[in-house]
Scaffold this motif. Structure first.
Motif, short mmCIF file in Angstrom:
data_model
loop_
_atom_site.label_atom_id
_atom_site.label_comp_id
_atom_site.label_asym_id
_atom_site.label_seq_id
_atom_site.Cartn_x
_atom_site.Cartn_y
_atom_site.Cartn_z
N CYS A 1 -8.68 12.62 18.89
CA CYS A 1 -9.81 12.47 17.76
C CYS A 1 -9.70 13.00 16.45
N LEU A 2 -8.83 13.98 16.59
CA LEU A 2 -8.34 14.83 15.16
C LEU A 2 -7.33 14.06 14.47
N PHE A 3 -6.39 13.52 15.22
CA PHE A 3 -5.36 12.92 14.87
C PHE A 3 -5.98 11.43 14.15
N ALA A 4 -6.63 10.80 14.76
CA ALA A 4 -7.41 9.56 14.23
C ALA A 4 -7.93 9.76 12.78
N ILE A 5 -8.81 10.73 12.74
CA ILE A 5 -9.49 11.08 11.44
C ILE A 5 -8.46 11.63 10.63
N ALA A 6 -7.30 12.31 10.75
CA ALA A 6 -6.37 12.69 9.63
C ALA A 6 -5.63 11.54 9.39
N LEU A 7 -5.25 10.71 10.08
CA LEU A 7 -4.69 9.56 9.95
C LEU A 7 -5.39 8.60 8.97
N ALA A 8 -6.66 8.43 9.39
CA ALA A 8 -7.59 7.49 8.64
C ALA A 8 -7.69 8.02 7.40
N PHE A 9 -7.85 9.32 6.94
CA PHE A 9 -7.70 9.91 5.43
C PHE A 9 -6.70 9.86 4.75
N VAL A 10 -5.62 10.24 5.43
CA VAL A 10 -4.24 10.23 4.74
C VAL A 10 -4.13 8.74 4.16
N PHE A 11 -4.32 7.70 4.96
CA PHE A 11 -4.15 6.31 4.60
C PHE A 11 -5.00 5.43 4.34
N LEU A 12 -6.36 6.28 3.77
CA LEU A 12 -7.52 5.52 3.59
C LEU A 12 -7.49 4.42 2.39
N ASP A 13 -6.51 4.87 1.30
CA ASP A 13 -6.48 3.81 0.03
C ASP A 13 -5.83 2.60 0.61
N GLY A 14 -4.87 2.71 1.33
CA GLY A 14 -4.05 1.41 1.93
C GLY A 14 -5.07 0.79 2.64
N LEU A 15 -5.89 1.27 3.62
CA LEU A 15 -6.72 0.59 4.37
C LEU A 15 -7.69 -0.35 3.65
N ILE A 16 -8.56 0.68 2.45
CA ILE A 16 -9.47 0.11 1.72
C ILE A 16 -8.80 -0.97 1.04
N HIS A 17 -7.91 -0.99 0.61
CA HIS A 17 -6.99 -1.86 -0.35
C HIS A 17 -6.79 -3.33 0.38
N ALA A 18 -6.57 -3.05 1.78
CA ALA A 18 -6.22 -4.46 2.57
C ALA A 18 -7.86 -5.09 2.82
N VAL A 19 -8.79 -4.11 3.13
CA VAL A 19 -10.19 -5.01 3.36
C VAL A 19 -10.45 -5.61 1.99
N VAL A 20 -10.17 -5.07 0.65
CA VAL A 20 -10.66 -5.56 -0.46
C VAL A 20 -9.89 -6.83 -0.47
N SER A 21 -8.60 -6.99 -0.22
CA SER A 21 -7.65 -8.00 -0.51
C SER A 21 -8.25 -9.23 0.38
N TRP A 22 -8.72 -8.94 1.63
CA TRP A 22 -9.19 -9.86 2.41
C TRP A 22 -10.43 -10.80 1.81
N GLU A 23 -11.12 -10.14 0.84
CA GLU A 23 -12.25 -10.94 -0.07
C GLU A 23 -11.63 -12.13 -0.75
N ARG A 24 -10.27 -12.02 -1.08
CA ARG A 24 -9.67 -13.06 -1.71
C ARG A 24 -9.46 -14.22 -0.81
#
Length: 508
Positions: free
Chosen positions: A5-28
């Motif tokens: 669980c700690l690994f998943a939380i840390a992983l999501a935080f470190v790469f959050l910008d990229g994940l958000i960018h992907a979701v925003v791109s899907w709106e196109r």
């Protein structure tokens, strides 16, 4: 479980910008298919884990090193405002996790399922512009030639197809990329599910580009035919109706037909659907191999590393946190020495693509010179996930011009100015020739390389808190009876007047 669980939380935080960018791109519209990529990836990974033998679940500490490398990618990517590379770092981290838990043999089974995530995100902006421009030009030429073959009168100038009553601009909405990426995603998925020769998979994936160009060119041709028979309104209605899922489905049918032809070539009459292992994307019950203790230790070490990276990221700026004071380019002088300028404007369609914060386009003439000089300056408050400088080398072909010469030149004959490095190119459109100079102004630097711009943005974001910058481009026509050196002298003369005037408009 806690470590996971700690690994998943840390992983999501470190790469959050990229994940958000992907979701925003899907709106196109052209990337709306991206919503289904992560769920399919999960199913593919789960199926691969279910097939893994217990002896393949011995992790390696090389996975921990790969996770640290991914975190190292995320830090400059965030600072430099490059969320696409943050997402790629996330994919690298997933491979690191696979190595940490299941070792080299287990990761080999997960290689292609995890790689499918690459299709969840657009290409990096520089590569996207180059691919987009190339596909625009090819689609325009093929669509125009098809209309001429059918006997229609049509004129092509760059990406503008003149049909007489209607001008069709093959710009962002019509360049075929909205079909290329989803079709490439499905070709990759089909290739993974396909039970047949490996070369079938490779050829199928390569075929996506020509299939995309063909269906987009056919759409352009049908639009031209409708203009002649039904008028402009019918053509516009057709373009709107056939710019989404309808064309995508047609492309998918072409893809299936191509795969079927490949099967027939090998001498089989089997239907392609019978060769698809659909079980690989079907949910299945069951347990996956349990990682050994050494893998758990590697997971804990990776978690600690990611937490350190997360703390580091939280303390660093994202892109620019400061924008220098400057004069608006609307106030840029139109009279400089003997040069008198006439200001122009860019169409909204180009402003939407370029995302500039300020710009000027003006034609300058001088009684001392036989031809005008066009000045274009594009200013960006920050280069980040929203916008970045576009190179003219990628956009020139879209205007119908062909680059016949390109090099980097140092202009050392400037009055009272330091030598200036510029990209120098000669472009041709029919019998017309033009000389182009351009360079990039980044804070206290004058640069010619797009790659070094990214590196400079990372460094200056950390040290100065700035990623602002500008593109400066000069264009002058070369007359039929004029030597190239005369055009060079004209641009040099203009630089002598314009460079001092740019102080305050493009701050150091």
């Amino acid at each position: 479980m806690v470590a996971a669980c700690l690994f998943a939380i840390a992983l999501a935080f470190v790469f959050l910008d990229g994940l958000i960018h992907a979701v925003v791109s899907w709106e196109r519209e052209e990337f709306s298919y991206g919503y289904i990529v992560p769920p399919l990836t999960v199913l593919l990974v789960w199926h691969a884990l279910r097939e893994m033998r217990p002896q393949e679940s011995r992790g390696t500490w090389w996975g921990v090193a790969l996770i640290f490398l991914a975190a190292a990618i995320a830090i400059p990517a965030k600072v430099g405002g490059m969320p696409t590379f943050t997402f790629y770092g996330f994919i690298v981290a997933l491979y690191g996790l696979a190595l940490t838990l299941y070792g080299w043999h287990g990761t080999r089974r997960l290689l292609f399922p995890i790689a499918y995530l690459i299709f969840a995100l657009p290409l990096p902006s520089t590569l996207y512009v180059n691919v987009s421009t190339t596909m625009q030009l090819i689609s325009s030429v093929l669509g125009t030639e098809a209309l001429r073959t059918l006997g229609y009168s049509v004129f092509l100038n760059g990406n503008i197809i003149d049909l007489g009553l209607f001008q069709l601009q093959v710009a962002e909405a019509c360049n075929g990329l909205r079909y290329l990426f989803p079709l490439g995603s499905f070709a990759y998925l089909i290739g993974y599910l396909y039970r047949g020769p490996a070369w079938h998979r490779v050829v199928l994936f390569i075929a996506v580009a020509p299939i995309t160009i063909v269906i987009n060119s056919a759409r352009i041709s049908l639009t031209g035919i409708l203009v002649n028979y039904k008028g402009i309104s019918a053509a516009e209605g057709f373009m709107h109706a056939f710019e989404g899922w309808v064309i995508f489905v047609v492309g998918l049918l072409f893809l299936f037909a191509f795969l079927q032809v490949l099967i027939w070539i090998t001498g089989s009459r089997e239907a392609f659907v019978l060769r698809l292992d659909i079980d690989k994307i079907m949910p299945k019950a069951g347990r996956v191999p349990t990682p050994v203790r050494a893998s758990s230790q590697g997971l804990m070490a990776s978690t600690v590393g990611l937490l350190i990276a997360a703390i580091t990221l939280a303390s660093l700026p994202e892109g620019a946190n400061a924008v220098p004071d400057r004069k608006p380019l609307a106030a840029f002088p139109l009279q400089m020495g003997s040069w008198a300028g006439r200001e122009q404007s860019l169409d909204q369609i180009y402003l939407d693509i370029l995302q500039v914060d300020d710009y000027i386009v003006a034609d300058y003439t001088s009684p001392d010179h036989r031809a005008p000089v066009n000045l274009y300056v594009a200013w960006y408050d920050a280069q980040d996930r929203r916008a970045s400088i576009h190179s003219p080398a990628a956009c020139i072909p879209a205007g119908g011009w062909e680059i016949t010469h390109f090099d980097t030149r140092t202009i050392s004959s400037l009055d009272g100015q330091a030598p200036l490095n510029v990209n120098r190119t000669i472009i041709v459109n029919g019998v017309q020739r033009q000389l182009v100079y351009y360079w990039f102004e980044l804070r206290h630097r004058q640069m010619t390389s797009e790659f070094t711009i990214k590196l400079a943005n990372v460094w200056d974001a950390i040290t100065l808190g700035r990623t602002d910058g500008a593109l400066v481009r000069l264009v002058t026509p070369i007359a039929a009876n004029e030597d190239d050196a005369e055009a060079d002298a004209r641009l040099t003369a203009f630089l002598n007047q314009s460079l001092p005037a740019m102080d305050g408009y493009i701050p150091d």
